[in-house]
Design an enzyme around this catalytic site. Structure first.
Site, PDB file in Angstrom:
ATOM      1  N   HIS A  49       0.795  -1.227   0.000  1.00  0.00           N
ATOM      2  CA  HIS A  49       0.000   0.000   0.000  1.00  0.00           C
ATOM      3  C   HIS A  49       0.825   1.273   0.000  1.00  0.00           C
ATOM      4  O   HIS A  49       0.412   2.281  -0.551  1.00  0.00           O
ATOM      5  CB  HIS A  49      -1.053  -0.046   1.096  1.00  0.00           C
ATOM      6  CG  HIS A  49      -2.234  -0.827   0.613  1.00  0.00           C
ATOM      7  ND1 HIS A  49      -2.356  -2.166   0.845  1.00  0.00           N
ATOM      8  CD2 HIS A  49      -3.238  -0.479  -0.204  1.00  0.00           C
ATOM      9  CE1 HIS A  49      -3.435  -2.611   0.222  1.00  0.00           C
ATOM     10  NE2 HIS A  49      -3.991  -1.608  -0.415  1.00  0.00           N
ATOM     11  N   ARG A  84     -10.413   4.094  -3.375  1.00  0.00           N
ATOM     12  CA  ARG A  84     -10.163   3.232  -2.211  1.00  0.00           C
ATOM     13  C   ARG A  84     -10.558   3.993  -0.948  1.00  0.00           C
ATOM     14  O   ARG A  84      -9.756   4.752  -0.401  1.00  0.00           O
ATOM     15  CB  ARG A  84      -8.677   2.855  -2.132  1.00  0.00           C
ATOM     16  CG  ARG A  84      -8.184   1.961  -3.241  1.00  0.00           C
ATOM     17  CD  ARG A  84      -6.719   1.613  -3.011  1.00  0.00           C
ATOM     18  NE  ARG A  84      -6.260   0.497  -3.804  1.00  0.00           N
ATOM     19  CZ  ARG A  84      -5.608   0.605  -4.966  1.00  0.00           C
ATOM     20  NH1 ARG A  84      -5.345   1.786  -5.472  1.00  0.00           N
ATOM     21  NH2 ARG A  84      -5.226  -0.474  -5.606  1.00  0.00           N
ATOM     22  N   ASN A 108      -4.473  -7.193  -8.386  1.00  0.00           N
ATOM     23  CA  ASN A 108      -3.438  -7.362  -7.348  1.00  0.00           C
ATOM     24  C   ASN A 108      -3.770  -8.555  -6.457  1.00  0.00           C
ATOM     25  O   ASN A 108      -2.946  -9.439  -6.234  1.00  0.00           O
ATOM     26  CB  ASN A 108      -3.316  -6.113  -6.467  1.00  0.00           C
ATOM     27  CG  ASN A 108      -3.105  -4.857  -7.275  1.00  0.00           C
ATOM     28  OD1 ASN A 108      -2.647  -4.934  -8.402  1.00  0.00           O
ATOM     29  ND2 ASN A 108      -3.442  -3.716  -6.710  1.00  0.00           N
ATOM     30  N   CYS A 139      -9.049  -2.999 -12.394  1.00  0.00           N
ATOM     31  CA  CYS A 139      -8.540  -1.819 -11.694  1.00  0.00           C
ATOM     32  C   CYS A 139      -7.305  -2.127 -10.849  1.00  0.00           C
ATOM     33  O   CYS A 139      -6.938  -1.357  -9.985  1.00  0.00           O
ATOM     34  CB  CYS A 139      -9.627  -1.194 -10.833  1.00  0.00           C
ATOM     35  SG  CYS A 139     -10.206  -2.259  -9.522  1.00  0.00           S
TER      36      CYS A 139
HETATM   37  C1  PEP Z   1      -6.659  -5.213  -6.269  1.00  0.00           C
HETATM   38  O1  PEP Z   1      -6.635  -6.072  -5.410  1.00  0.00           O
HETATM   39  O2  PEP Z   1      -6.233  -5.369  -7.433  1.00  0.00           O
HETATM   40  C2  PEP Z   1      -7.223  -3.886  -5.982  1.00  0.00           C
HETATM   41  C3  PEP Z   1      -7.454  -3.024  -6.927  1.00  0.00           C
HETATM   42  O3  PEP Z   1      -7.446  -3.598  -4.696  1.00  0.00           O
HETATM   43  P1  PEP Z   1      -6.317  -3.267  -3.620  1.00  0.00           P
HETATM   44  O4  PEP Z   1      -5.023  -3.130  -4.357  1.00  0.00           O
HETATM   45  O5  PEP Z   1      -6.715  -2.030  -2.936  1.00  0.00           O
HETATM   46  O6  PEP Z   1      -6.355  -4.470  -2.740  1.00  0.00           O
END
Ligand code: PEP
Ligand code: MG
Length: 756
Positions: free
Chosen positions: A369, A476, A634, A682
């Site tokens: 993050h 987010r 992700n 995304c």
């Molecule tokens: C993901 O998991 O690809 C996503 C967009 O959410 P985050 O990265 O916030 O977990």
């Protein structure tokens, strides 16, 4: 030093201090120092060797050996007794030096008549910069106190070398680069861009100014008090659930507590104080010795502990010097490049963005993050810069190349010039992206691709207009929760969401409900210890178990969107029933507004993230219920490959451009077309032009990415014939290769597609 207990070393230290303050030339000062040491120890010889050219120890000053050997005699690190001390970074105390197997004799020095030898390494930041030794004709037994005292003197010499601009004389051992030499490290790109600036060590080593004590007893008292304060502050940290200020995890704090309570540590420091150093200098000296020992460990676990011990020593120094517990914003230079082992997203936000040019993490992978926040802020960032913290000092000049993952510490003039040119080139590229920002986002064969932004903070909103993105494909919402020190109230949430909608204007914003847990820890919520947090109690699972949290958020979102469209999606949906439950909660809130005749959104669009593989096999049941699906690549890919996105060792182990991934994504595209449901992706996969190209080839027509990616991705797609690519990709799905990257790159090259 023969009479160490009678204050001998302290007298010597005082005289050294006078010498440090003298205006004489560096060479004269070194000559005087060896003379003073020889006199104090009652030794016939005292010599000082400094490392030159990375691997040679050169005789820089001597009392007792032949003066014309100075700057002539050189030994390799590891060669002879001097080289042995440097290679192992530990003292030698030999009453019969000539009997030692490493003994070598250099005729130009005339040292063959000296029998006993006591030598210690000169350490700076745990690295060997030289050796100081004394010799006697007789087979003399030097005491442990004398060795200790000589080590203290060596530390003062090290500081003097650095403070007097003498470091260019001494350099490193053959393994490490010297503190003042250019150094090159290669890492993994997290956020692109080029930065030229100066190092700011996150929790930097505190600079110790006063080395020599006036009064030993009061220094001991100061140290004991500071250790007491340190221990209480660590206990306090551990006893509150708010770990955010520590910026470390609980286990690390527990290790701190263990180390901080280690009696041996305190005893060592007190012993050193007794040799005449201040409390601060004794902390530093003991830490220097520890570093020297631990840097030679190959075990990564032990080397990791070194950072913990470093942090602890730093905290103790901060207590002694009377500084606050954190250093995030102390005197930040205007071109700060922050260097850290790792950090959380909130810690990065502690830094003044206007002064932050770049971020370098020793660990840290591109899906963590902090990486996402760095990209949101447009801060060039490199992760996995292994060993950088051991090779960089506060304020060192640094160049960070977020295109290639290269880092230059203390760069040479030609590197600076090359990078200044590269930065200008990039600026021209940025200008090209800017020039197409109002152009249609359409492929050469006329297929429209919707490019959207990932965001999470108000600071992201200006990127919408700057990049020419169609909307926000992923907002987010947890970031507001992560940077706050207490749970944001419903009113605070409403305020943020309506500011976001105000700034976005006509452009749609897809709000994702709280995705906390896993690696997204809220400092004010009691963290449950979970063996596998990414697979644990997180995101929608928390929301369904604690519906009031979700209810308040949904109320805030509905309230903020009054009279406007509201796009909502849920994170980590693993089964259709979870979506149904969450949607029911939203419907109930909407009905409540209707009942009380309160303002409502003009339109409500509700979809789900697809980031748990199980959902792929429920699409026939899910798709009739949702307005859209957004793939979170992700998480989806970390679960797909069973490879932790936050663990740099495995996060990039599997290529996302593999037949396995492409087939999986393709099956989702086919299903969504069958049900006529809008599909987006995304995750970070959409950020890179080549990956984005592959997504278009798979049939994606809408993707969401970080702001900096919009320009390059748009440039790519405007040079792409999508139908041609789709046909080409048909031939790839059945391949058994681990990666199709090369094939896709070749295709792009042959077709003249601008993938950067
Ligand atoms: C993901 O998991 O690809 C996503 C967009 O959410 P985050 O990265 O916030 O977990
Ligand atoms: Mg996710």
């Amino acid at each position: 030093m023969t009479n160490a207990s009678a204050g001998g070393p302290r007298v010597l230290l005082r005289r050294l201090r006078e010498e440090m303050a003298a205006q004489s030339s560096p060479q004269k000062r070194l000559d005087k120092i060896v003379h003073l040491i020889a006199q104090s120890v009652v030794a016939e010889v005292c010599s000082l060797y400094l490392i030159r050219d990375g691997s040679a120890l050169e005789l820089f000053a001597t009392e007792g050996l032949r003066p014309d050997a100075v700057h002539i005699t050189r030994l390799r690190v590891g060669e002879g007794l001097v080289g042995d001390i440097a290679a192992h970074a530990r003292p030698l105390n030999l009453f019969d030096a000539q009997a030692h197997p490493a003994y070598v004799y250099r005729p130009e020095t005339g040292e063959e008549v000296y029998k006993s030898l006591m030598g210690v390494p000169i350490l700076r930041g745990g690295r060997v910069v030289g050796v100081v030794l004394v010799q006697n004709r007789t087979m003399r037994h030097y005491s442990e106190e004398e060795v200790e005292a000589l080590e203290t003197v060596a530390m003062v010499i090290a500081e003097m070398l650095a403070a007097g601009g003498l470091t260019q004389l001494g350099s490193e051992d053959d393994v490490e680069s010297p503190p003042d030499r250019p150094h090159y490290v290669s890492g993994a790109v997290i956020s692109d861009g080029i930065a030229l600036g100066h190092a700011v060590l996150h929790e930097p080593r505190v600079h110790v100014e006063h080395l020599i004590a006036e009064d030993v007893d009061s220094e001991q008292l100061r140290l004991e008090n500071a250790v007491y304060e340190l221990r209480s502050s660590i206990d306090q940290m551990l006893n509150t659930s708010d770990l955010s200020h520590a910026g470390e995890h609980r286990e690390v704090l527990q290790a701190y507590r263990m180390f901080a309570n280690d009696r041996g540590w305190l005893r060592r420091m007190i012993e050193v104080i007794k040799t005449g150093l201040t409390a601060e200098a004794s902390v530093e000296r003991v830490q220097n010795d520890t570093r020297a020992r631990m840097m030679r460990q190959t075990d990564p676990y032990l080397r990791d502990r070194l950072h913990d011990l470093d942090d602890l020593a730093n905290r103790l120094l901060r207590h002694l010097i009377g500084l606050g517990p954190s250093s995030a914003s102390d005197d930040l230079p205007v071109d700060a490049i922050v260097i850290a082992r790792n950090m959380g997203p909130a810690e990065l936000l502690d830094y003044d963005k206007d002064r932050l040019r770049g971020l370098i993490l020793e660990e840290g992978s591109s899906n963590a993050h902090v990486a996402i926040v760095a990209r949101a802020l447009g801060i060039p960032t490199i992760g996995r810069a292994s060993g950088i913290l051991d090779r960089i000092e506060q304020s060192d000049a640094v160049i960070l190349d977020g295109d290639t993952g290269e880092i230059y510490v203390r760069p040479t003039q030609d590197v600076i010039e090359a990078y200044s040119e590269k930065a200008r080139f990039r600026a021209r590229k940025q200008a090209q992206y800017k020039a197409i920002r109002h152009e249609a986002s359409v492929t050469k064969d006329g297929i429209e691709i919707s490019l959207n932004l990932n965001a999470g903070l108000l600071v992201d909103l200006p990127h919408l207009a700057e990049s020419g993105a169609e909307g926000i494909g992923l907002f987010r919402t947890e970031l507001q929760f992560m940077i706050a020190s207490t749970l944001p109230s419903q009113r605070e949430q409403t305020q943020l969401y309506s500011s976001v909608l105000d700034s976005a204007g006509e452009r749609p914003v897809v709000f994702r409900t709280l995705d906390i847990g896993g690696d997204k820890i809220l400092p004010y919520m009691k963290a449950e210890t979970e063996e596998n947090p990414a697979l644990g109690w997180r995101a929608l699972r928390i929301a369904l178990d604690r519906p009031s949290l979700l209810r308040h958020q949904v109320r805030a979102l509905l309230g903020a969107a009054e009279g406007r469209e509201l796009h909502l999606m849920f994170p980590m949906v693993a089964e259709v029933a979870e979506f149904v439950k969450a949607k029911a909660l939203v419907d109930k809130e909407l009905a409540r507004l209707e009942k009380f005749n309160k303002p409502r959104p003009s339109k409500l669009v509700v979809g789900t993230m697809l980031e748990v593989p199980a959902l792929i096999w429920q699409l026939d049941a899910l798709l009739p219920l949702v307005d859209f699906v957004s793939i979170g690549s992700n998480d989806l890919l970390q679960f797909f490959f069973a490879s932790d996105r936050g663990n740099p060792r495995v996060s990039d182990r599997y290529d996302h451009l593999s037949p396995a991934v492409l087939n999986m994504l393709r099956s989702i595209v086919v299903k969504c077309r069958e049900y006529d449901v809008t599909l987006t992706l995304c995750g970070e996969m959409a950020n890179k032009p080549l990956e984005a190209m592959a997504l278009i080839g798979l049939g994606f027509r809408r993707i969401s990415m970080s702001p900096a990616a919009i320009g390059p991705v748009k440039m790519m797609l405007r040079s792409l014939d999508a139908a041609h690519l789709e046909r080409f990709m048909e031939s790839l799905y059945l391949r058994g290769d681990a990666s199709l990257r090369v094939e896709l790159e070749e295709f792009a090259k042959n077709e003249g597609i601008l993938i950067g």
